[in-house]
Write a protein that holds these residues in place. Sequence first.
Motif, mmCIF file in Angstrom:
data_model
loop_
_atom_site.group_PDB
_atom_site.id
_atom_site.type_symbol
_atom_site.label_atom_id
_atom_site.label_comp_id
_atom_site.label_asym_id
_atom_site.label_seq_id
_atom_site.Cartn_x
_atom_site.Cartn_y
_atom_site.Cartn_z
ATOM 1 N N ALA A 91 -5.228 -7.023 -1.168
ATOM 2 C CA ALA A 91 -4.297 -7.173 -0.044
ATOM 3 C C ALA A 91 -2.979 -7.779 -0.502
ATOM 4 O O ALA A 91 -1.927 -7.500 0.075
ATOM 5 C CB ALA A 91 -4.929 -8.042 1.043
ATOM 6 N N ALA B 112 -0.763 3.572 -3.353
ATOM 7 C CA ALA B 112 -0.722 4.844 -2.619
ATOM 8 C C ALA B 112 -1.377 4.695 -1.242
ATOM 9 O O ALA B 112 -1.100 5.474 -0.331
ATOM 10 C CB ALA B 112 -1.437 5.924 -3.419
ATOM 11 N N TRP B 113 -2.211 3.668 -1.089
ATOM 12 C CA TRP B 113 -2.903 3.471 0.189
ATOM 13 C C TRP B 113 -2.006 2.892 1.268
ATOM 14 O O TRP B 113 -2.344 2.899 2.444
ATOM 15 C CB TRP B 113 -4.102 2.543 0.013
ATOM 16 C CG TRP B 113 -3.813 1.258 -0.713
ATOM 17 C CD1 TRP B 113 -3.964 1.033 -2.055
ATOM 18 C CD2 TRP B 113 -3.330 0.024 -0.161
ATOM 19 N NE1 TRP B 113 -3.598 -0.263 -2.358
ATOM 20 C CE2 TRP B 113 -3.216 -0.903 -1.223
ATOM 21 C CE3 TRP B 113 -2.984 -0.390 1.127
ATOM 22 C CZ2 TRP B 113 -2.764 -2.210 -1.037
ATOM 23 C CZ3 TRP B 113 -2.542 -1.691 1.312
ATOM 24 C CH2 TRP B 113 -2.441 -2.580 0.232
ATOM 25 N N ARG B 114 -0.833 2.400 0.856
ATOM 26 C CA ARG B 114 0.002 1.694 1.813
ATOM 27 C C ARG B 114 0.598 2.635 2.855
ATOM 28 O O ARG B 114 1.092 3.693 2.523
ATOM 29 C CB ARG B 114 1.144 0.994 1.079
ATOM 30 C CG ARG B 114 1.253 -0.418 1.517
ATOM 31 C CD ARG B 114 2.162 -1.262 0.766
ATOM 32 N NE ARG B 114 3.086 -0.656 -0.146
ATOM 33 C CZ ARG B 114 4.161 -1.297 -0.594
ATOM 34 N NH1 ARG B 114 4.412 -2.502 -0.188
ATOM 35 N NH2 ARG B 114 4.965 -0.725 -1.455
ATOM 36 N N ASP B 115 0.529 2.222 4.110
ATOM 37 C CA ASP B 115 1.083 3.037 5.183
ATOM 38 C C ASP B 115 2.489 2.539 5.476
ATOM 39 O O ASP B 115 2.755 1.959 6.516
ATOM 40 C CB ASP B 115 0.200 2.888 6.428
ATOM 41 C CG ASP B 115 0.533 3.938 7.465
ATOM 42 O OD1 ASP B 115 1.288 4.868 7.138
ATOM 43 O OD2 ASP B 115 0.045 3.827 8.592
ATOM 44 N N SER C 129 5.997 5.851 2.395
ATOM 45 C CA SER C 129 4.776 6.570 2.065
ATOM 46 C C SER C 129 4.959 8.070 2.279
ATOM 47 O O SER C 129 5.278 8.500 3.379
ATOM 48 C CB SER C 129 3.663 6.052 2.967
ATOM 49 O OG SER C 129 2.464 6.152 2.318
ATOM 50 N N ASP D 120 2.835 10.651 2.194
ATOM 51 C CA ASP D 120 1.803 11.478 2.828
ATOM 52 C C ASP D 120 1.308 10.862 4.124
ATOM 53 O O ASP D 120 0.151 10.926 4.451
ATOM 54 C CB ASP D 120 0.623 11.705 1.878
ATOM 55 C CG ASP D 120 0.038 10.405 1.394
ATOM 56 O OD1 ASP D 120 -1.042 10.430 0.827
ATOM 57 O OD2 ASP D 120 0.678 9.354 1.586
ATOM 58 N N PRO E 240 -7.199 -1.226 4.103
ATOM 59 C CA PRO E 240 -6.351 -0.033 3.923
ATOM 60 C C PRO E 240 -6.435 0.579 2.531
ATOM 61 O O PRO E 240 -6.090 1.736 2.354
ATOM 62 C CB PRO E 240 -4.939 -0.562 4.206
ATOM 63 C CG PRO E 240 -5.014 -2.037 4.097
ATOM 64 C CD PRO E 240 -6.418 -2.432 4.410
ATOM 65 N N TRP E 241 -6.892 -0.211 1.529
ATOM 66 C CA TRP E 241 -6.939 0.326 0.165
ATOM 67 C C TRP E 241 -8.277 1.024 -0.127
ATOM 68 O O TRP E 241 -8.464 1.566 -1.197
ATOM 69 C CB TRP E 241 -6.704 -0.784 -0.862
ATOM 70 C CG TRP E 241 -7.639 -1.945 -0.707
ATOM 71 C CD1 TRP E 241 -8.858 -2.091 -1.281
ATOM 72 C CD2 TRP E 241 -7.416 -3.120 0.074
ATOM 73 N NE1 TRP E 241 -9.424 -3.285 -0.891
ATOM 74 C CE2 TRP E 241 -8.546 -3.934 -0.071
ATOM 75 C CE3 TRP E 241 -6.371 -3.552 0.877
ATOM 76 C CZ2 TRP E 241 -8.660 -5.172 0.567
ATOM 77 C CZ3 TRP E 241 -6.481 -4.773 1.510
ATOM 78 C CH2 TRP E 241 -7.613 -5.575 1.356
ATOM 79 N N LEU E 242 -9.206 0.973 0.817
ATOM 80 C CA LEU E 242 -10.502 1.629 0.610
ATOM 81 C C LEU E 242 -10.578 2.896 1.453
ATOM 82 O O LEU E 242 -10.030 2.953 2.554
ATOM 83 C CB LEU E 242 -11.643 0.693 1.024
ATOM 84 C CG LEU E 242 -11.807 -0.608 0.262
ATOM 85 C CD1 LEU E 242 -12.972 -1.417 0.834
ATOM 86 C CD2 LEU E 242 -12.066 -0.334 -1.214
ATOM 87 N N LEU F 89 -8.087 7.868 3.567
ATOM 88 C CA LEU F 89 -7.664 6.466 3.652
ATOM 89 C C LEU F 89 -7.409 6.128 5.123
ATOM 90 O O LEU F 89 -7.072 7.017 5.905
ATOM 91 C CB LEU F 89 -6.377 6.263 2.848
ATOM 92 C CG LEU F 89 -6.532 6.256 1.332
ATOM 93 C CD1 LEU F 89 -5.167 6.355 0.658
ATOM 94 C CD2 LEU F 89 -7.248 4.990 0.855
ATOM 95 N N PRO F 90 -7.551 4.858 5.489
ATOM 96 C CA PRO F 90 -7.324 4.490 6.896
ATOM 97 C C PRO F 90 -5.985 4.966 7.452
ATOM 98 O O PRO F 90 -5.888 5.309 8.619
ATOM 99 C CB PRO F 90 -7.415 2.963 6.868
ATOM 100 C CG PRO F 90 -8.370 2.688 5.763
ATOM 101 C CD PRO F 90 -8.075 3.730 4.714
ATOM 102 N N LYS F 91 -4.947 5.008 6.608
ATOM 103 C CA LYS F 91 -3.634 5.419 7.119
ATOM 104 C C LYS F 91 -3.627 6.886 7.538
ATOM 105 O O LYS F 91 -2.708 7.325 8.221
ATOM 106 C CB LYS F 91 -2.546 5.168 6.075
ATOM 107 C CG LYS F 91 -2.586 6.093 4.879
ATOM 108 C CD LYS F 91 -1.356 5.904 4.019
ATOM 109 C CE LYS F 91 -1.378 6.830 2.823
ATOM 110 N NZ LYS F 91 -0.188 6.707 1.995
ATOM 111 N N GLN F 92 -4.634 7.614 7.103
ATOM 112 C CA GLN F 92 -4.681 9.034 7.447
ATOM 113 C C GLN F 92 -5.530 9.302 8.696
ATOM 114 O O GLN F 92 -5.805 10.447 9.007
ATOM 115 C CB GLN F 92 -5.237 9.829 6.262
ATOM 116 C CG GLN F 92 -4.333 9.759 5.038
ATOM 117 C CD GLN F 92 -5.008 10.265 3.782
ATOM 118 O OE1 GLN F 92 -6.130 9.874 3.473
ATOM 119 N NE2 GLN F 92 -4.334 11.122 3.053
#
Lengths: 296, 242
Positions: free
Chosen positions: A210, A285-288, A292, A294, B83-85, B121-124
């Motif tokens: 985090a 890459a996971w960051r919203d 970002s 995608d 969010p990273w998982l 990913l959660p953002k999706q």
Amino acid sequence: MSDQAAIYLGQGAAHAPPAAGAEPPALRTPIAVLPAPAHRRQLPRWLLGLLLPAALLAAAELAVRSGTLAPNLLPPPSAILETIAELAQRGLATHVAASTLRVAVGFTAGALAAILLGAATALHRPAHAIFDPTVQALRAIPSLAWVPLLLLWLGIDEAPKLVLIAIGAFFPVYMGVSAGIRGVDRKLVEVARLYRLTAAQQARQVLLPAALPSILTGLRNGLGLAWMFMVAAELIAASKGLGYLLSDGRETSRADIVLATILLLAVLGKASDSLMLRLEQRLLAWRDSFESPDHA
Amino acid sequence: MLDIRIDSKSYGDQKVLGPLHLQLKQGEVVSLLGASGSGKSTLLSIVAGLDRDWRGSLQLDGAPLQGVHPAISLVFQEPRLFPWLTVADNLRFGLPSADDCGCEVDLLLEETGLHGLGQRLPKQLSGGQAQRAAIARGLMRRPRVLLLDEPFSAVDAFTRMKLQDLLLRIAAHHQLTILQVTHDIDESLYLSDRILVLPAGGGPLSGEFSVPAARPRSRSEAGLLPLKHQILDLLHLAEQTA
């Protein structure tokens, strides 16, 4: 479809464009015809980034050649390129390698120490109470103030240079790690508590990931400062390196060497920052986030 | 089955809960209503084991509960996915050796309508999908009691209805006991076997109502209208005295 869009004056169904091939009635005379937006070809971003430096170099070249600027103060970019080529024949690679190695070693040492101390102060309140005030006070000391002390203590060999670079890298990384971990969303930590994770598991599985955006920002800033502190270290006592070249250029009144070295520093700094940026984009890459690509 | 006895819970000088005694039966769906600040979410935190600073006792099937217990899961108002998982890794979170084959994850994703989304990913995810994933994560530990803290308040009305039906299906399938906090009286009437109204500032329940309607229920059960008014009146009263 035509490549034009028309705005029609009228009511009800008349708002719709006429069917293909049909003549629009008088009431549906277009009041304006707008060109359809053309698909603009966008320049690649890296090329856009080169526009400003290229324009500045061209302006400098013109200014010197037209006699507006004296060439001994601002040699034209073409002369600077010649100087770089000339330096390349006389061991420029050794200077670049020496500086880069110093930055790599100093940055790694400083960043590692900062990550350890930053994590310790963020995770343990007593550690924060003991160390953080001192770290913040040391952070306020200007880089050059360390130089005489390091020379006194460590002589003029590699050690003081590496320590100075490590000091430069330490503080931004420390701030990134400490602030990053302390700023982790309490709600995520609450979820971790529901799963009865040990403190170590919580740190590894929740707090560090985090805090990663802030840690990586700290590392990027630290790397930038490491390059700056490297120059400060080499300006004072060095027989090779880019800082030495700067000093040599000044002593021999060779503005072209000074500017060539500055140019190289800019290129090397930008290259290492780009590498960090690539790493950041990969790891985050996971960051919203706003950038970002995608976002669903 | 679940016995909650809270003698007192305060924040500083401010008393929030207690004395209060609640009992939940196996498979029962219970809604907690109450004015803002009546300690509904605090009560869930206490039962989940997140809040340890209170006086009283918790028992599950007669055995005392202390701290976080795997038989009790909590789903929050926001999905709180990491969010990273990926979605699948969020479901596996905290259960390292369990479900090596991924079978449980696949089953729960299927059950919660997230089939094929495990690697996202959660953002999706949309808001509704994220809350489904949070519910699926809550079920991974095979809990006996599922606590929900206004789980559907952040999604649109249509998604909320679908999630409510999902919750009822899951509760029946897993024989879960459910204690949920909500502000939505219609939701509590649709979902619950019992509705409890908490007073503001501590003390015993202001009201306790059994919902006299068989399942499946209609969302506009005319027979429940008097009960709705009765609860509304009680909430108004609580608001005025708060």
